[in-house]
Motif scaffolding. Structure first.
Motif, PDB file in Angstrom:
ATOM      1  N   ILE A 166      -6.117  -2.610   5.099  1.00  0.00           N
ATOM      2  CA  ILE A 166      -5.325  -3.926   5.362  1.00  0.00           C
ATOM      3  C   ILE A 166      -6.411  -4.766   6.346  1.00  0.00           C
ATOM      4  O   ILE A 166      -6.334  -6.057   5.948  1.00  0.00           O
ATOM      5  CB  ILE A 166      -4.047  -3.539   6.143  1.00  0.00           C
ATOM      6  N   THR A 167      -6.693  -4.319   7.431  1.00  0.00           N
ATOM      7  CA  THR A 167      -7.781  -4.881   8.257  1.00  0.00           C
ATOM      8  C   THR A 167      -8.981  -5.315   7.319  1.00  0.00           C
ATOM      9  O   THR A 167      -9.513  -6.402   7.498  1.00  0.00           O
ATOM     10  CB  THR A 167      -8.269  -4.064   9.367  1.00  0.00           C
TER      11      THR A 167
ATOM     12  N   ARG B 173       0.820  -1.319   0.147  1.00  0.00           N
ATOM     13  CA  ARG B 173       0.017  -0.054   0.080  1.00  0.00           C
ATOM     14  C   ARG B 173       0.969   1.234  -0.045  1.00  0.00           C
ATOM     15  O   ARG B 173       0.544   2.176  -0.735  1.00  0.00           O
ATOM     16  CB  ARG B 173      -0.982   0.036   1.118  1.00  0.00           C
TER      17      ARG B 173
ATOM     18  N   ALA C 299     -11.454   7.407   9.841  1.00  0.00           N
ATOM     19  CA  ALA C 299     -10.118   6.508  10.020  1.00  0.00           C
ATOM     20  C   ALA C 299     -10.380   5.053  10.156  1.00  0.00           C
ATOM     21  O   ALA C 299      -9.853   4.426  10.649  1.00  0.00           O
ATOM     22  CB  ALA C 299      -9.387   7.368  11.013  1.00  0.00           C
ATOM     23  N   SER C 300     -11.365   4.609   9.328  1.00  0.00           N
ATOM     24  CA  SER C 300     -11.649   3.083   9.146  1.00  0.00           C
ATOM     25  C   SER C 300     -12.625   2.707   8.053  1.00  0.00           C
ATOM     26  O   SER C 300     -13.004   3.557   7.363  1.00  0.00           O
ATOM     27  CB  SER C 300     -12.459   2.765  10.599  1.00  0.00           C
ATOM     28  N   ASN C 301     -12.509   1.413   7.899  1.00  0.00           N
ATOM     29  CA  ASN C 301     -13.368   0.929   6.860  1.00  0.00           C
ATOM     30  C   ASN C 301     -14.872   0.261   7.637  1.00  0.00           C
ATOM     31  O   ASN C 301     -14.867   0.194   8.643  1.00  0.00           O
ATOM     32  CB  ASN C 301     -12.925  -0.254   6.001  1.00  0.00           C
TER      33      ASN C 301
ATOM     34  N   GLU D 171     -16.564   4.837   3.802  1.00  0.00           N
ATOM     35  CA  GLU D 171     -15.977   4.403   4.931  1.00  0.00           C
ATOM     36  C   GLU D 171     -15.775   5.349   6.122  1.00  0.00           C
ATOM     37  O   GLU D 171     -16.888   6.215   6.068  1.00  0.00           O
ATOM     38  CB  GLU D 171     -14.588   4.386   4.553  1.00  0.00           C
TER      39      GLU D 171
ATOM     40  N   SER E 148      -6.298  -0.853  11.537  1.00  0.00           N
ATOM     41  CA  SER E 148      -5.154  -1.663  11.937  1.00  0.00           C
ATOM     42  C   SER E 148      -4.981  -1.665  13.848  1.00  0.00           C
ATOM     43  O   SER E 148      -4.639  -2.494  14.471  1.00  0.00           O
ATOM     44  CB  SER E 148      -4.016  -1.045  11.460  1.00  0.00           C
TER      45      SER E 148
HETATM   46  N1  PMP Z   1      -9.969   4.263   5.904  1.00  0.00           N
HETATM   47  C1  PMP Z   1      -9.404   5.379   6.428  1.00  0.00           C
HETATM   48  C2  PMP Z   1      -9.741   6.632   5.747  1.00  0.00           C
HETATM   49  C3  PMP Z   1      -8.270   5.510   7.484  1.00  0.00           C
HETATM   50  O1  PMP Z   1      -7.505   6.350   7.775  1.00  0.00           O
HETATM   51  C4  PMP Z   1      -7.768   3.917   7.957  1.00  0.00           C
HETATM   52  C5  PMP Z   1      -6.674   3.843   8.783  1.00  0.00           C
HETATM   53  N2  PMP Z   1      -6.589   4.304  10.010  1.00  0.00           N
HETATM   54  C6  PMP Z   1      -8.679   3.025   7.405  1.00  0.00           C
HETATM   55  C7  PMP Z   1      -9.628   3.055   6.549  1.00  0.00           C
HETATM   56  C8  PMP Z   1      -8.247   1.393   7.702  1.00  0.00           C
HETATM   57  O2  PMP Z   1      -7.167   1.120   7.353  1.00  0.00           O
HETATM   58  P1  PMP Z   1      -6.162  -0.126   7.957  1.00  0.00           P
HETATM   59  O3  PMP Z   1      -6.967  -1.295   8.026  1.00  0.00           O
HETATM   60  O4  PMP Z   1      -5.120  -0.470   6.888  1.00  0.00           O
HETATM   61  O5  PMP Z   1      -5.590   0.438   9.217  1.00  0.00           O
END
Ligand code: PMP
Length: 279
Positions: free
Chosen positions: A202-203, A51, A178-180, A175, A239
């Motif tokens: 990634i999660t 990524r 800061a998450s999905n 989303e 994550s």
């Molecule tokens: N979407 C956004 C906008 C994010 O900032 C994040 C990570 N903080 C995620 C999704 C989740 O991604 P990951 O599982 O890779 O942490």
């Protein structure tokens, strides 16, 4: 004392500093990664490296290091930390130049890596989230350091007693700030398709893989705001937070208002995967 890595040197965080003309400071011109460390092992290293590569390519930057070099920086930092649960924050900016939009004048990226303890989380009771218009730009698949919209969205969520804002673009979920996002309806799991409006978490990808490997019916598809609000369960993933049940949306219960059975099942599978991976 936290030890960090900055442009080729390991040093105490308190002495690490950068030039005010760094393009990360003047333009937000850079990308980042957050990589979880469990049991002092790097979780999903290759996926995070891929990524990072994609983010750099999207902003016309070369990766300054090979995967082997990155790994050795991370491992040296992991040596310095006591807590077994950490995350590695990695940021690359286009470096120091005069304040000029032109990217061709930038020759030396700024490379910063910092370990951070992960707060012990107890999300077993679920969290509150709000829904909000997706006010971000059109390249949300790049993990860019320019996070002002997400910062404002999290603030708005917090103001309303919630921990996350689930974002809606043209009537469909993208989303979290800061998450999905995942939703469940009648025993099936759904998550938005990956496109320009979604960070390829990634999660998220790991959860999709876990669903597939355990024959849990799931679909990557478009999800309307209405479907979100009528879901039996809603989860967010990242994550550092892992898989978190959302039990209230806009102050209304999601399904029964309790954490769901599917969440418990998938979270147990995720924890099992993680502990085997990070043995
Ligand atoms: N979407 C956004 C906008 C994010 O900032 C994040 C990570 N903080 C995620 C999704 C989740 O991604 P990951 O599982 O890779 O942490």
């Amino acid at each position: 004392m936290t030890t960090v890595y900055l442009n080729g040197e390991f040093k105490p965080l308190s002495t690490a500093s950068i030039n005010v003309l760094d393009r990360g400071f003047t333009f937000g011109d850079g990308v980042y990664e957050v990589i979880p460390i469990f049991n002092r092992k790097i979780f999903c290293f290759d996926e995070h490296m891929q990524r990072l590569e994609n983010s750099l390519e999207a902003i016309f930057m070369d990766n300054p290091y090979s995967s082997i070099q990155w790994r050795s920086i991370f491992e040296e930092l992991i040596e310095t930390i006591e807590e077994s649960e950490q995350s590695i924050y990695l940021q690359i900016t286009r470096g120091v130049t005069e304040r000029d939009h032109d990217i061709t004048i930038a020759k030396n990226p700024t490379i910063f890596v910092m370990p951070r303890p992960v707060e012990k989380k107890n999300f077993s009771v679920g969290i509150n989230a709000i829904t909000h218009e997706d006010i971000r730009w059109q390249y949300c698949d790049i993990k860019a350091i320019t996070l002002l919209p997400s910062v404002l969205l999290r603030y708005k969520a917090n103001q309303q007693g919630a921990k996350e804002a689930i974002l809606i673009r043209d009537g469909y979920i993208t989303e979290g700030a800061a998450s999905n996002v995942f939703i469940c309806k009648n025993g099936e799991v759904f998550t938005p398709l990956k496109d320009k409006h979604v960070l390829p978490g990634i999660t998220r990808d790991l959860v999709v893989e876990i669903l597939a490997n355990n024959n849990i019916t799931h679909l990557e598809t478009v999800i309307s705001e209405k479907e979100l609000l009528n879901a039996d369960e809603v989860w967010i993933t990242s994550s550092t937070w892992e898989i978190v049940p959302v039990t209230q949306l806009n102050n209304l219960p999601v399904g029964t208002g309790e954490t769901g059975a599917l969440w418990k099942k998938v979270d147990d599978l995720y924890q099992e995967f993680k502990s085997v991976y990070c043995l």
